[in-house]
Design an enzyme around this catalytic site. Structure first.
Site, mmCIF file in Angstrom:
data_model
loop_
_atom_site.group_PDB
_atom_site.id
_atom_site.type_symbol
_atom_site.label_atom_id
_atom_site.label_comp_id
_atom_site.label_asym_id
_atom_site.label_seq_id
_atom_site.Cartn_x
_atom_site.Cartn_y
_atom_site.Cartn_z
ATOM 1 N N SER A 1 0.863 -1.083 0.121
ATOM 2 C CA SER A 1 0.142 0.104 -0.299
ATOM 3 C C SER A 1 0.866 1.204 -0.003
ATOM 4 O O SER A 1 2.008 1.303 0.547
ATOM 5 C CB SER A 1 -0.804 0.165 1.170
ATOM 6 O OG SER A 1 -1.335 1.223 1.438
ATOM 7 N N GLU B 1 -0.032 3.605 1.587
ATOM 8 C CA GLU B 1 0.089 3.915 3.172
ATOM 9 C C GLU B 1 1.541 3.865 3.672
ATOM 10 O O GLU B 1 1.821 4.543 4.880
ATOM 11 C CB GLU B 1 -0.948 3.316 3.851
ATOM 12 C CG GLU B 1 -1.465 3.823 5.070
ATOM 13 C CD GLU B 1 -1.869 5.143 5.257
ATOM 14 O OE1 GLU B 1 -2.491 5.659 4.217
ATOM 15 O OE2 GLU B 1 -1.916 5.771 6.440
ATOM 16 N N TYR C 1 -1.660 0.252 10.844
ATOM 17 C CA TYR C 1 -1.826 -0.495 9.438
ATOM 18 C C TYR C 1 -0.501 -0.171 8.439
ATOM 19 O O TYR C 1 -0.171 -1.157 7.855
ATOM 20 C CB TYR C 1 -3.064 0.214 8.638
ATOM 21 C CG TYR C 1 -3.456 -0.110 7.227
ATOM 22 C CD1 TYR C 1 -3.931 -1.233 6.971
ATOM 23 C CD2 TYR C 1 -3.004 0.884 6.322
ATOM 24 C CE1 TYR C 1 -4.238 -1.605 5.654
ATOM 25 C CE2 TYR C 1 -3.106 0.375 4.928
ATOM 26 C CZ TYR C 1 -3.668 -0.911 4.738
ATOM 27 O OH TYR C 1 -3.821 -1.078 3.370
#
Ligand code: NAP
Ligand code: G4F
Length: 345
Positions: free
Chosen positions: A138, A140, A161
């Site tokens: 990701s 992220e 996460y």
């Protein structure tokens, strides 16, 4: 036909098949003639609404989608399943994927989103399965590192996460380098669709717009409107996942549109679609803020374009409009199943 029969169809194993990406990926693989095996969690209520339109009774000779109960926290179950299915391609899409929720459930997020990947990789290694492995990494992971971000950009995760995804990324590379596995990371930037979970910001907005336009809702509570994201269209992104596993060499790829849009922009375009002024309806609620925010994600997808021949067609403004239109349509079907239609190449 039983699961894993000996015919020439390619077999794929997909974790997270009930999610947004899993449903599009399964749909695309079935359209390409694959036999698809999906991992689903046992739940007290039905959790397969995104894939019900793909499913045929297992007694049907034409059935090519097989669902298996399991969980990424249960390594022995993964071993039993992979050993019996013997897939040529494994797509690990399962995760506790909500960034805000990961601050509330950090330990579980680490287990499912991080350790889940090593359970799959180690299972593949232990049983000697010859397959290609896709890890849903990701953007992220880039967190606080400023854009544009590409495959060489340093990671600086800003959530449990993001940290769990960094772990999964590195074990995927480690198994590639250490054991010669065909294991790849798709570093996907935000991608959305009418099948997006209702608590992610884009879908929260487009669903609210449809309900406000229909007189079923009067206001919308939001958090940080300044966040910049690079939003693409999910069906295009699952095509990139598949291309990574068809390439001659395993490698890691950024998948993004390369364009930026703020949450405020997405609000404005979405409300414009139904002729409303977003500022009259949107209110601030601090509960939607995160302890640490990712301010700006804008990907550089040059490598995916040059090596995989992948280019995105749908950009954020069109995405917002198509999602509003889909939510207006879905409202007409409320209480009855409805799913968007995609035409696969
Ligand atoms: P999603 O809609 O939230 O789907 C997540 C899937 O994982 C669901 O099928 C869920 O099952 C399953 N799952 C969750 N915990 C599990 C567990 N412990 N064991 C087995 N299955 C579990 O996510 P998505 O948007 O499709 O994203 C797919 C993957 O890409 C995720 O790994 C996500 O982190 C990653 N990713 C997404 C984006 C994006 O913008 N969408 C960008 C980059 C990376 P239930 O249906 O039972 O909950
Ligand atoms: O839609 P979001 O929750 O997505 P976020 O945090 O960017 O994560 C998504 O994309 C990642 C890829 O970069 C994936 F790996 C991950 O699994 C997930 O799919 O939030 C987007 C932005 C954030 O900056 C958030 O603070 O929207 C801001 N926001 C403002 N108000 C809100 C809200 N987000 C949500 N969910 N709800 C709000 O009310």
């Amino acid at each position: 036909m039983t699961a894993g029969t000996q015919d020439a169809r390619r077999r794929a194993f997909v974790t997270g098949i009930t999610g947004q990406d899993g449903s599009y990926l399964a749909e695309m693989l079935l359209a390409k003639g694959y036999e698809v095996h999906g991992l689903i969690r046992r739940s007290s209520t039905f959790n397969t609404s995104r894939i019900d339109h793909l499913y045929r009774d297992v007694h049907d000779e034409q059935s090519n989608l097989f669902l298996h109960y399991g969980d990424l926290s249960d390594g022995s179950r993964l071993a039993t399943l992979l050993d019996s299915i013997q897939p040529q391609e494994v797509y690990n899409l399962a995760a506790q994927s909500h960034v805000r929720v990961s601050f509330d459930e950090p330990e579980y997020t680490g287990d499912a989103t991080g350790l889940g990947a090593i359970r799959l990789l180690e299972t593949i290694r232990m049983i000697g399965l010859h397959c290609r492995y896709y890890q849903a990494s990701s953007s992220e992971m880039f967190g606080a590192t400023p854009p544009p971000q590409n495959e060489t950009t340093a990671f600086y995760p800003r959530s449990p996460y993001g940290a769990a995804k960094v772990y999964a990324y590195w074990v995927t590379r480690n198994y590639r380098e250490g054991y010669g596995m065909f294991a790849v990371n798709g570093i996907l930037f935000n991608h959305e669709s009418p099948r997006r979970g209702e608590t992610f910001v884009t879908r929260k907005i487009t669903r609210a717009v449809a309900r406000i336009a229909a007189g079923q809702q009067t206001e919308l509570y939001m958090g940080n409107l300044d966040a910049i994201r690079d939003w693409g269209y999910a069906p295009e992104y699952v095509e990139a996942m598949w291309r990574m596993l068809q390439n001659d060499e395993p490698s890691d790829y950024v998948v993004a549109t390369g364009t930026k849009y703020t949450v405020r922009d997405f609000l404005s375009t979405s409300f414009d679609r139904v002729g409303l002024d977003w500022e009259k309806y949107v209110k601030f609620d601090p509960r939607y803020l995160r302890p640490t925010e990712v301010d700006a994600l804008i990907g550089d997808p040059s490598k995916a374009r040059d090596v995989l021949g992948w280019t995105p067609k749908v950009h954020a403004p069109d995405l917002a409009r198509l999602m509003v239109d889909a939510d207006i349509e879905a409202l007409k079907h409320e209480g009855r199943p409805w799913i968007d239609t995609v035409t696969w190449a």
